[in-house]
Design a protein around this motif. Structure first.
Motif, PDB file in Angstrom:
ATOM      1  N   TRP A  33       4.163 -39.925   1.474  1.00  9.88           N
ATOM      2  CA  TRP A  33       4.049 -38.887   2.503  1.00  9.88           C
ATOM      3  C   TRP A  33       2.953 -39.155   3.539  1.00  9.88           C
ATOM      4  N   GLY A  34       2.273 -40.290   3.442  1.00 10.78           N
ATOM      5  CA  GLY A  34       1.233 -40.609   4.422  1.00 10.78           C
ATOM      6  C   GLY A  34      -0.089 -39.929   4.119  1.00 10.78           C
ATOM      7  N   ALA A  35      -1.118 -40.347   4.837  1.00  9.53           N
ATOM      8  CA  ALA A  35      -2.468 -39.841   4.559  1.00  9.53           C
ATOM      9  C   ALA A  35      -2.835 -38.655   5.437  1.00  9.53           C
ATOM     10  N   THR A  36      -2.011 -38.373   6.457  1.00  5.72           N
ATOM     11  CA  THR A  36      -2.347 -37.240   7.326  1.00  5.72           C
ATOM     12  C   THR A  36      -1.823 -35.941   6.722  1.00  5.72           C
ATOM     13  N   PRO A  37      -2.529 -34.832   6.964  1.00  5.51           N
ATOM     14  CA  PRO A  37      -2.112 -33.561   6.384  1.00  5.51           C
ATOM     15  C   PRO A  37      -0.708 -33.171   6.838  1.00  5.51           C
ATOM     16  N   ILE A  38       0.089 -32.642   5.924  1.00  5.84           N
ATOM     17  CA  ILE A  38       1.408 -32.143   6.312  1.00  5.84           C
ATOM     18  C   ILE A  38       1.541 -30.689   5.882  1.00  5.84           C
ATOM     19  N   SER A  39       2.374 -29.931   6.602  1.00  3.38           N
ATOM     20  CA  SER A  39       2.535 -28.523   6.261  1.00  3.38           C
ATOM     21  C   SER A  39       4.003 -28.119   6.352  1.00  3.38           C
ATOM     22  N   VAL A  40       4.298 -26.926   5.843  1.00  2.00           N
ATOM     23  CA  VAL A  40       5.676 -26.441   5.787  1.00  2.00           C
ATOM     24  C   VAL A  40       6.076 -25.880   7.157  1.00  2.00           C
ATOM     25  N   ASP A  41       7.288 -26.256   7.638  1.00  3.93           N
ATOM     26  CA  ASP A  41       7.778 -25.721   8.913  1.00  3.93           C
ATOM     27  C   ASP A  41       7.923 -24.199   8.848  1.00  3.93           C
ATOM     28  N   ALA A  42       7.774 -23.584  10.014  1.00  4.50           N
ATOM     29  CA  ALA A  42       7.818 -22.118  10.060  1.00  4.50           C
ATOM     30  C   ALA A  42       9.160 -21.562   9.582  1.00  4.50           C
ATOM     31  N   ALA A  43      10.269 -22.265   9.911  1.00  7.27           N
ATOM     32  CA  ALA A  43      11.601 -21.716   9.619  1.00  7.27           C
ATOM     33  C   ALA A  43      11.845 -21.525   8.127  1.00  7.27           C
ATOM     34  N   THR A  44      11.293 -22.433   7.308  1.00  4.65           N
ATOM     35  CA  THR A  44      11.546 -22.314   5.870  1.00  4.65           C
ATOM     36  C   THR A  44      10.260 -22.013   5.105  1.00  4.65           C
ATOM     37  N   ASN A  45       9.284 -21.422   5.810  1.00  3.73           N
ATOM     38  CA  ASN A  45       8.012 -21.124   5.161  1.00  3.73           C
ATOM     39  C   ASN A  45       8.010 -19.684   4.656  1.00  3.73           C
ATOM     40  N   PRO A  46       8.107 -19.483   3.352  1.00  2.00           N
ATOM     41  CA  PRO A  46       8.174 -18.116   2.816  1.00  2.00           C
ATOM     42  C   PRO A  46       6.954 -17.289   3.189  1.00  2.00           C
ATOM     43  N   SER A  47       5.792 -17.944   3.293  1.00  2.00           N
ATOM     44  CA  SER A  47       4.579 -17.207   3.595  1.00  2.00           C
ATOM     45  C   SER A  47       4.680 -16.575   4.985  1.00  2.00           C
ATOM     46  N   ARG A  48       5.183 -17.338   5.963  1.00  2.00           N
ATOM     47  CA  ARG A  48       5.310 -16.805   7.330  1.00  2.00           C
ATOM     48  C   ARG A  48       6.444 -15.786   7.414  1.00  2.00           C
ATOM     49  N   GLN A  49       7.568 -16.102   6.727  1.00  2.00           N
ATOM     50  CA  GLN A  49       8.741 -15.225   6.817  1.00  2.00           C
ATOM     51  C   GLN A  49       8.478 -13.857   6.218  1.00  2.00           C
ATOM     52  N   LEU A  50       7.694 -13.817   5.148  1.00  2.00           N
ATOM     53  CA  LEU A  50       7.502 -12.535   4.448  1.00  2.00           C
ATOM     54  C   LEU A  50       6.508 -11.632   5.165  1.00  2.00           C
ATOM     55  N   GLY A  51       5.591 -12.218   5.930  1.00  2.00           N
ATOM     56  CA  GLY A  51       4.661 -11.401   6.712  1.00  2.00           C
ATOM     57  C   GLY A  51       3.675 -10.604   5.878  1.00  2.00           C
ATOM     58  N   THR A  52       3.207  -9.496   6.433  1.00  2.00           N
ATOM     59  CA  THR A  52       2.194  -8.710   5.742  1.00  2.00           C
ATOM     60  C   THR A  52       2.626  -7.253   5.643  1.00  2.00           C
ATOM     61  N   ILE A  53       2.028  -6.558   4.704  1.00  2.00           N
ATOM     62  CA  ILE A  53       2.214  -5.107   4.644  1.00  2.00           C
ATOM     63  C   ILE A  53       0.847  -4.434   4.719  1.00  2.00           C
ATOM     64  N   ASP A  54       0.842  -3.150   5.038  1.00  2.00           N
ATOM     65  CA  ASP A  54      -0.403  -2.420   5.154  1.00  2.00           C
ATOM     66  C   ASP A  54      -0.735  -1.751   3.829  1.00  2.00           C
ATOM     67  N   LEU A  55      -1.933  -2.096   3.301  1.00  2.00           N
ATOM     68  CA  LEU A  55      -2.320  -1.495   2.018  1.00  2.00           C
ATOM     69  C   LEU A  55      -3.728  -0.932   2.158  1.00  2.00           C
ATOM     70  N   LEU A  56      -3.879   0.361   2.034  1.00  2.00           N
ATOM     71  CA  LEU A  56      -5.174   1.043   2.118  1.00  2.00           C
ATOM     72  C   LEU A  56      -5.967   0.601   3.355  1.00  2.00           C
ATOM     73  N   GLY A  57      -5.263   0.469   4.464  1.00  2.00           N
ATOM     74  CA  GLY A  57      -5.953   0.185   5.714  1.00  2.00           C
ATOM     75  C   GLY A  57      -6.170  -1.279   6.015  1.00  2.00           C
ATOM     76  N   SER A  58      -5.827  -2.192   5.097  1.00  2.00           N
ATOM     77  CA  SER A  58      -5.953  -3.609   5.444  1.00  2.00           C
ATOM     78  C   SER A  58      -4.598  -4.276   5.252  1.00  2.00           C
ATOM     79  N   SER A  59      -4.318  -5.304   6.058  1.00  2.00           N
ATOM     80  CA  SER A  59      -3.019  -5.950   5.950  1.00  2.00           C
ATOM     81  C   SER A  59      -3.064  -7.005   4.849  1.00  2.00           C
ATOM     82  N   VAL A  60      -2.051  -6.960   4.001  1.00  2.00           N
ATOM     83  CA  VAL A  60      -2.018  -7.841   2.839  1.00  2.00           C
ATOM     84  C   VAL A  60      -0.774  -8.723   2.921  1.00  2.00           C
TER      85      VAL A  60
END
Lengths: 308, 342
Positions: free
Chosen positions: A129-156
């Motif tokens: 995979w090479g020595a340079t950092p790699i990351s997950v594309d936005a389209a299939t990134n569950p972290s980006r797709q799921l977003g945040t919810i509001d919990l007790l005044g802070s976004s989680v």
């Protein structure tokens, strides 16, 4: 005088959440290390390198899966089931070949030989995979797709809550496995007296391969879950090798409860450390490790069995 | 409790003066001393200087592993301390005489060794390895985060050339400085280290360390102050490793915190193990083997980590404490035996 916003509830809540998330990752990276040492008497320095491997496999899989599916459930299943299963099979093969002779030698030599395994894995990852950092594309990134919810005044982050949930399930699952199932009880017996179990006619090699592969698979699971919210770099491996040693030393070598407690401690220390004393946040972790080895070498729970 | 790592024969003082060995040593020294002048090869000279710096460090490291039976995974702390002491003493304090700088670097490393020695004195085996690792990592973090404002963090600091008893050698052209001067300084330092350690490790002090390695409880029972000797061994080891680091700092001319990191500790362990921790000259051979192997692997592939990892793995599983030097010695003995039989 500390500004009031720093003491405010949302802020503290946010750090507690970050701490829990970090603790979950530490738990994944180090629980197998302590189990393999406690049950099989192998100190595998290369253990957390499989955390790094899991991260890379996850990036590669998610970035190539877009044509087949982008369904959230499928993506999460890939991370939680498919990748750990694949690494489980790989680990079973490695246990039979590379790691088999290491069970026979002294712990100090185990450390050195597995340091060699880290070096090899490091280059295998760079080759693939090479020595340079790699990351997950936005389209299939569950972290980006799921977003945040509001919990007790802070976004989680929903995704990171999911990771914490999986860690809790994993810890509970392991506990139940050790106290309820036959294989778990055999493993506990093996941690007490390996040879006696062998003499009772139990196929210890099979149990060994199972425990080892399961441990490695959990580390890879951690890496896979970690990477949607971060980037995969060769440095990740080295960082987690060190942190996982800090976790198992503080918790006590060979203790499941120890790993849970120590992961929480280090997770919180780092989360609050980054917020309040960023310059020495990592130093606190190692200082803690030093204090524990000097004052209580067996760690918080090391003098007890795997699950007591 | 001690790890039964290496096995040494009990060599008496009479044997140390065995003429053949001494002669061989002198021949090797003279050949090495003439090498740069004969070949004028700057690349080889630089490589040899590099190897000799690490040979000193690996020998120092082996006092703790080979002789006292404790695996330290934190010797980068001493190597790095030696390096940073050179920079800080020359840059901040203004002492630029090479010999003075080296002595100060050894003293400072010895002090760090005393502290780490005292803190680790009650731990054994993997706990000792992990504690030394954690302590060294603390130093690394201090250097990376530039706490105290001395290290300039990951950017590192440049090292200027030192003076030598008032002679302005720093004004020499680069090639002549290395070929004619610095190479020989390092060579003399290595020779001095070898001679000194040869006698120290065969003295009652060295034999006591071996006794601790073989059986700590028995040593304790016969009245050896084990804990104190363990600290002594750490101090001596730290001073020698610090000297290696200090010499290396002047050679490379630029210092970064990487030399304090645990992977650096791993490399020092690797060198000693490759050469043979159960032998006196093993670490020297190991340092040479490691660096040559690395250069060789680098010239063929960028993936030299894999090669090094594989070699380490195989050495641990096959040669164990004998390393390549011990292995070669056994081989020669066997050949001699066979010739004797015929």
């Amino acid at each position: 005088m500390i500004p009031e916003t720093l003491l405010g509830q949302p802020f503290v809540l946010g750090h507690t959440f970050n701490g829990l998330y970090f603790a979950a990752l530490l738990f994944f990276a180090s629980v197998g290390l302590t189990l393999v040492f406690g049950i099989l008497n192998l100190l595998n320095m290369a253990h957390a390198a499989f955390y790094g491997l899991g991260a890379y496999i996850a990036v590669w899989t998610l970035n190539n899966i877009g044509d087949i599916t982008t369904t959230m459930v499928a993506l999460l299943l890939v991370l939680v089931i498919v990748i750990p299963l694949a690494v489980f099979v790989l680990a079973a093969a490695l246990d039979k070949t590379v790691f088999a002779p290491l069970y026979e030698i002294e712990p100090v030599y185990q450390l050195l030989a597995t340091f060699g395994v880290i070096l090899m894995l490091d280059d295998i990852i760079k080759y693939l995979w090479g020595a340079t950092p790699i990351s997950v594309d936005a389209a299939t990134n569950p972290s980006r797709q799921l977003g945040t919810i509001d919990l007790l005044g802070s976004s989680v982050s929903v995704y990171r809550s999911f990771v914490i949930l999986i860690a809790v399930c994993c810890a509970v699952g392991l506990y139940l496995m050790f106290v309820k199932t036959k294989i778990g009880k055999i493993s506990q017996a093996m941690s007490e007296d390996y040879e006696m179990v062998q003499m009772l006619g139990i196929n210890v090699t099979r149990v060994r391969v199972l425990i080892f592969s399961l441990s490695i698979a959990i580390a890879a699971l951690g890496g896979a879950l970690f990477v949607p919210f971060a980037v995969a770099t060769p440095a990740v491996t080295l960082e987690y090798v060190l942190l996982s040693f800090a976790v198992i030393v503080i918790g006590g070598l060979g203790s499941l409860k120890g790993v849970v407690v120590a992961s929480l401690i280090i997770g919180m220390v780092r989360s609050f450390g980054i917020a309040y004393v960023p310059a020495i946040e990592l130093a606190i972790v190692f200082a803690l490790m030093v204090v524990v080895i000097i004052a209580k070498p067996e760690g918080l729970f090391g003098d007890e069995g795997v699950v007591e | 409790m001690s790890t039964r790592l290496p096995t040494f024969g009990n060599v008496g003082l009479a044997e140390t003066l065995q003429n053949r060995r001494l002669l061989a040593g002198i021949v090797v020294f003279v050949v090495l001393a003439l090498y740069p002048a004969m070949t004028l090869n700057a690349y080889h000279t630089r490589l040899l200087t590099w190897i000799m710096c690490f040979a000193i460090a690996a020998m120092g490291f082996n006092i703790v592993l080979g002789y006292t039976g404790l695996l330290s995974f934190g010797h980068a702390a001493f190597f790095g301390t030696g390096m940073y002491t050179v920079v800080l003493v020359m840059g901040r304090v203004g002492i630029t005489d090479l010999v003075a700088v080296m002595v100060i670097a050894m003293v400072v490393s010895g002090l760090v060794g005393a502290i780490i020695g005292v803190l680790t004195v009650k731990t054994h085996e993997i706990y000792f390895a992990l504690l030394t690792l954690a302590l060294a990592q603390l130093l690394y973090i201090l250097a990376v985060r530039d706490i105290g404002g001395l290290t300039r963090g990951t950017d590192g600091i440049g090292v200027t050339r030192p003076d030598f008893f008032g002679i302005p050698i720093s004004e020499l052209p680069a090639q002549i400085y290395l070929l004619g001067f610095y190479y020989h300084v390092v060579l003399v330092a290595l020779a001095a280290t070898i001679v000194l350690l040869w006698f120290v490790l065969r003295s009652p002090f060295g034999l006591t360390l071996k006794m601790i390695r073989e059986n700590e409880t028995r040593a304790e029972m016969t009245g050896v102050p084990v804990l104190r000797y363990r600290v002594y061994s750490m101090i001596l080891s730290a001073m020698v490793v610090g000297l290696g680091g200090a010499l290396y700092a002047v050679l490379i001319g630029h210092i970064t915190p990487e030399y304090l990191d645990w992977t650096m500790s791993g490399e020092i362990v690797f060198m000693a193990l490759l050469g043979g921790i159960g032998t006196f000259f093993g670490p020297v051979v190991g340092a040479g083997g490691f660096i040559l192997l690395q250069e060789l692997a680098l010239s063929y592939t960028e993936y030299w980590h894999f090669t090094m990892g594989l070699v380490l793995f195989i050495v641990v599983l096959t040669l164990r404490e004998n390393g390549i030097w011990g292995g070669a010695k056994t081989l020669v003995e066997r050949l001699n035996d066979r010739r004797g039989e015929q």
